[in-house]
Scaffold this motif. Structure first.
Motif, PDB file in Angstrom:
ATOM      1  N   LEU A  65      35.455 -60.347   2.422  1.00 38.12           N
ATOM      2  CA  LEU A  65      36.595 -59.953   1.751  1.00 38.12           C
ATOM      3  C   LEU A  65      37.440 -61.129   1.635  1.00 38.12           C
ATOM      4  O   LEU A  65      38.226 -61.527   0.757  1.00 38.12           O
ATOM      5  CB  LEU A  65      37.019 -58.748   2.178  1.00 38.12           C
ATOM      6  N   ARG A  66      37.566 -61.784   3.236  1.00 38.40           N
ATOM      7  CA  ARG A  66      38.553 -62.740   3.394  1.00 38.40           C
ATOM      8  C   ARG A  66      38.247 -63.937   2.572  1.00 38.40           C
ATOM      9  O   ARG A  66      39.178 -64.624   2.146  1.00 38.40           O
ATOM     10  CB  ARG A  66      38.652 -63.055   4.992  1.00 38.40           C
ATOM     11  N   ILE A  67      37.046 -64.190   2.644  1.00 37.20           N
ATOM     12  CA  ILE A  67      36.377 -65.394   1.905  1.00 37.20           C
ATOM     13  C   ILE A  67      36.984 -65.400   0.567  1.00 37.20           C
ATOM     14  O   ILE A  67      37.373 -66.307  -0.182  1.00 37.20           O
ATOM     15  CB  ILE A  67      34.992 -65.789   2.153  1.00 37.20           C
ATOM     16  N   LYS A  68      36.674 -64.235  -0.109  1.00 43.14           N
ATOM     17  CA  LYS A  68      36.876 -64.082  -1.543  1.00 43.14           C
ATOM     18  C   LYS A  68      38.322 -64.077  -1.662  1.00 43.14           C
ATOM     19  O   LYS A  68      38.688 -64.535  -2.840  1.00 43.14           O
ATOM     20  CB  LYS A  68      36.353 -62.539  -1.885  1.00 43.14           C
ATOM     21  N   LYS A  69      39.180 -63.550  -0.977  1.00 44.18           N
ATOM     22  CA  LYS A  69      40.538 -63.450  -1.151  1.00 44.18           C
ATOM     23  C   LYS A  69      40.916 -64.861  -0.937  1.00 44.18           C
ATOM     24  O   LYS A  69      41.922 -65.243  -1.811  1.00 44.18           O
ATOM     25  CB  LYS A  69      41.245 -62.615   0.135  1.00 44.18           C
ATOM     26  N   GLU A  70      40.527 -65.682  -0.025  1.00 46.04           N
ATOM     27  CA  GLU A  70      41.016 -67.031   0.019  1.00 46.04           C
ATOM     28  C   GLU A  70      40.820 -68.017  -1.132  1.00 46.04           C
ATOM     29  O   GLU A  70      41.491 -68.466  -1.691  1.00 46.04           O
ATOM     30  CB  GLU A  70      40.263 -67.507   1.324  1.00 46.04           C
ATOM     31  N   LEU A  71      39.341 -67.719  -1.602  1.00 44.11           N
ATOM     32  CA  LEU A  71      38.919 -68.244  -2.846  1.00 44.11           C
ATOM     33  C   LEU A  71      39.853 -67.963  -3.935  1.00 44.11           C
ATOM     34  O   LEU A  71      40.281 -68.913  -4.898  1.00 44.11           O
ATOM     35  CB  LEU A  71      37.789 -68.181  -3.134  1.00 44.11           C
ATOM     36  N   SER A  72      40.148 -66.721  -4.117  1.00 43.98           N
ATOM     37  CA  SER A  72      41.013 -66.345  -5.534  1.00 43.98           C
ATOM     38  C   SER A  72      42.499 -66.692  -5.196  1.00 43.98           C
ATOM     39  O   SER A  72      42.977 -67.198  -6.298  1.00 43.98           O
ATOM     40  CB  SER A  72      41.109 -64.890  -5.585  1.00 43.98           C
ATOM     41  N   GLN A  73      43.204 -66.771  -4.136  1.00 42.60           N
ATOM     42  CA  GLN A  73      44.396 -67.340  -3.978  1.00 42.60           C
ATOM     43  C   GLN A  73      44.498 -68.973  -4.035  1.00 42.60           C
ATOM     44  O   GLN A  73      45.662 -69.167  -4.615  1.00 42.60           O
ATOM     45  CB  GLN A  73      45.070 -66.955  -2.630  1.00 42.60           C
ATOM     46  N   ARG A  74      43.640 -69.364  -3.529  1.00 43.03           N
ATOM     47  CA  ARG A  74      43.479 -71.072  -3.325  1.00 43.03           C
ATOM     48  C   ARG A  74      42.987 -71.757  -4.680  1.00 43.03           C
ATOM     49  O   ARG A  74      43.425 -72.955  -4.940  1.00 43.03           O
ATOM     50  CB  ARG A  74      42.878 -71.726  -2.315  1.00 43.03           C
ATOM     51  N   CYS A  75      42.388 -70.914  -5.251  1.00 42.55           N
ATOM     52  CA  CYS A  75      41.805 -71.577  -6.554  1.00 42.55           C
ATOM     53  C   CYS A  75      41.877 -70.701  -7.572  1.00 42.55           C
ATOM     54  O   CYS A  75      42.997 -70.842  -8.381  1.00 42.55           O
ATOM     55  CB  CYS A  75      40.078 -71.558  -6.298  1.00 42.55           C
ATOM     56  N   SER A  76      41.043 -69.787  -8.056  1.00 37.28           N
ATOM     57  CA  SER A  76      41.128 -68.849  -9.017  1.00 37.28           C
ATOM     58  C   SER A  76      39.943 -67.726  -8.942  1.00 37.28           C
ATOM     59  O   SER A  76      39.217 -67.883  -8.101  1.00 37.28           O
ATOM     60  CB  SER A  76      41.055 -69.496 -10.454  1.00 37.28           C
ATOM     61  N   MET A  77      40.279 -66.795  -9.656  1.00 38.31           N
ATOM     62  CA  MET A  77      39.232 -65.668  -9.836  1.00 38.31           C
ATOM     63  C   MET A  77      37.840 -66.112 -10.011  1.00 38.31           C
ATOM     64  O   MET A  77      36.772 -65.698  -9.834  1.00 38.31           O
ATOM     65  CB  MET A  77      39.608 -64.572 -10.511  1.00 38.31           C
TER      66      MET A  77
END
Length: 162
Positions: free
Chosen positions: A85-97
């Motif tokens: 979940l942390r990896i997914k959150k980081e990618l959505s915040q720093r990149c995009s969904m």
């Protein structure tokens, strides 16, 4: 500064390590994604030692493919729900969904050439049910067998000729 898209890591010693060019632009749900964007976003997650983003054909996904993230974690760690979940959150915040993978799979190693370059092509071939044509160029071809047998990936791989 002039760049050709090489992924560069600045070390605490003040040196730089060039990891190589990431040319494997993926088309996930009609959005072009460069793996280097994902690797850069993951650089702040200390548990991830190495990562590789791969496009995997999957007929029931919009656009016919999905983003798969292969991760090698620091020794002794296991990919648990909280880290996923942390990896997914980081990618959505720093990149995009669009950069959030459909599946994150822990592996023991990523395919690497004898010169030390990661082979996204070999991993992509295996995850898409094709034989890796450059197996002989790899220092660790056995990791491809692990990818093919991975429970999160094997059942979803496309069979040749399908």
């Amino acid at each position: 500064m002039w760049t050709h898209g090489d992924f560069l890591e600045l070390t605490p010693r003040g040196t730089a390590r060039i990891h190589g060019r990431s040319d494997g632009v993926m088309n996930i749900r009609g959005i072009r994604i460069g793996p280097a964007e994902i690797y850069h976003a993951l650089s702040g997650i200390g548990e991830v030692a190495e990562a590789m983003a791969i496009e995997q054909a999957k007929a029931d996904e919009p656009g016919g493919s999905r983003l798969v993230l292969l991760v090698v974690l620091q020794p002794g760690l296991t990919l648990e729900r909280a880290l996923t979940l942390r990896i997914k959150k980081e990618l959505s915040q720093r990149c995009s969904m669009a950069h959030v993978p459909g599946v994150i799979a822990q592996v023991s190693a990523l395919p690497t050439t004898h010169s030390g370059k990661r082979s996204e092509r070999a991993a992509r071939d295996v995850l898409n049910g094709r034989p890796a044509e450059n197996r002989g160029a790899l220092r660790n071809p056995e990791c491809l067998d692990e990818l093919a047998a991975h429970p999160a990936l094997a059942a979803l791989a496309v069979t040749p000729g399908a």
